[in-house]
Write a protein that holds these residues in place. Structure first.
Motif, mmCIF file in Angstrom:
data_model
loop_
_atom_site.group_PDB
_atom_site.id
_atom_site.type_symbol
_atom_site.label_atom_id
_atom_site.label_comp_id
_atom_site.label_asym_id
_atom_site.label_seq_id
_atom_site.Cartn_x
_atom_site.Cartn_y
_atom_site.Cartn_z
ATOM 1 N N LEU A 50 -31.753 -60.087 -92.060
ATOM 2 C CA LEU A 50 -31.140 -60.253 -93.373
ATOM 3 C C LEU A 50 -31.002 -61.724 -93.764
ATOM 4 N N GLY A 51 -30.750 -62.572 -92.784
ATOM 5 C CA GLY A 51 -30.483 -63.977 -93.069
ATOM 6 C C GLY A 51 -31.719 -64.802 -93.379
ATOM 7 N N VAL A 105 -32.055 -67.512 -96.368
ATOM 8 C CA VAL A 105 -32.293 -68.934 -96.127
ATOM 9 C C VAL A 105 -33.500 -69.398 -96.932
ATOM 10 N N ALA A 106 -34.556 -68.591 -96.975
ATOM 11 C CA ALA A 106 -35.745 -68.952 -97.748
ATOM 12 C C ALA A 106 -35.418 -69.060 -99.236
ATOM 13 N N LEU A 107 -34.601 -68.154 -99.746
ATOM 14 C CA LEU A 107 -34.210 -68.178 -101.156
ATOM 15 C C LEU A 107 -33.416 -69.441 -101.482
ATOM 16 N N ALA A 154 -26.097 -67.422 -105.473
ATOM 17 C CA ALA A 154 -25.764 -66.077 -104.986
ATOM 18 C C ALA A 154 -26.271 -65.897 -103.552
ATOM 19 N N GLY A 155 -27.467 -66.383 -103.279
ATOM 20 C CA GLY A 155 -28.008 -66.305 -101.919
ATOM 21 C C GLY A 155 -27.175 -67.106 -100.932
ATOM 22 N N LEU A 156 -26.722 -68.275 -101.368
ATOM 23 C CA LEU A 156 -25.875 -69.102 -100.507
ATOM 24 C C LEU A 156 -24.554 -68.411 -100.204
ATOM 25 N N LEU A 157 -23.981 -67.778 -101.208
ATOM 26 C CA LEU A 157 -22.731 -67.041 -101.008
ATOM 27 C C LEU A 157 -22.931 -65.879 -100.037
ATOM 28 N N LEU A 158 -23.994 -65.113 -100.234
ATOM 29 C CA LEU A 158 -24.281 -63.994 -99.319
ATOM 30 C C LEU A 158 -24.549 -64.480 -97.902
ATOM 31 N N LEU A 159 -25.254 -65.606 -97.771
ATOM 32 C CA LEU A 159 -25.526 -66.162 -96.449
ATOM 33 C C LEU A 159 -24.237 -66.605 -95.763
#
Length: 83
Positions: free
Chosen positions: A17-18, A22-24, A47-52
């Motif tokens: 999942l990560g 990270v790529a995004l 949003a990707g940073l928050l989810l990560l």
């Protein structure tokens, strides 16, 4: 289920999942540094940073929990006590 198997599965799930997250985030940051500012890209990057960050926090809590369980199991093995 054995603690090591569950922990390994958790880490594998985090990697699966990560890695795309990270790529995004990496792509969004790369585009920003290059001067290509687009609202959609910045929004998806944030949003990707928050989810990560949430995923990392969940993984850290799970590893901390399992570390305590593994220490307890090791102590029982050293003392010869079994459940």
């Amino acid at each position: 289920m054995r603690p090591f198997v569950k922990l390994f599965g958790l880490i594998l799930g985090f990697v699966l999942l990560g890695a795309p997250l990270v790529a995004l985030v990496w792509d969004a940051l790369n585009q920003l540094v290059a001067g290509h500012v687009e609202g959609r890209r910045v929004g998806t990057g944030l949003a990707g940073l928050l989810l990560l960050a949430i995923l990392l926090r969940l993984l850290a809590r799970a590893v901390h929990r399992w570390d305590g369980l593994l220490e307890g199991a090791a102590e029982r093995l050293r003392s010869g006590t079994t459940r």
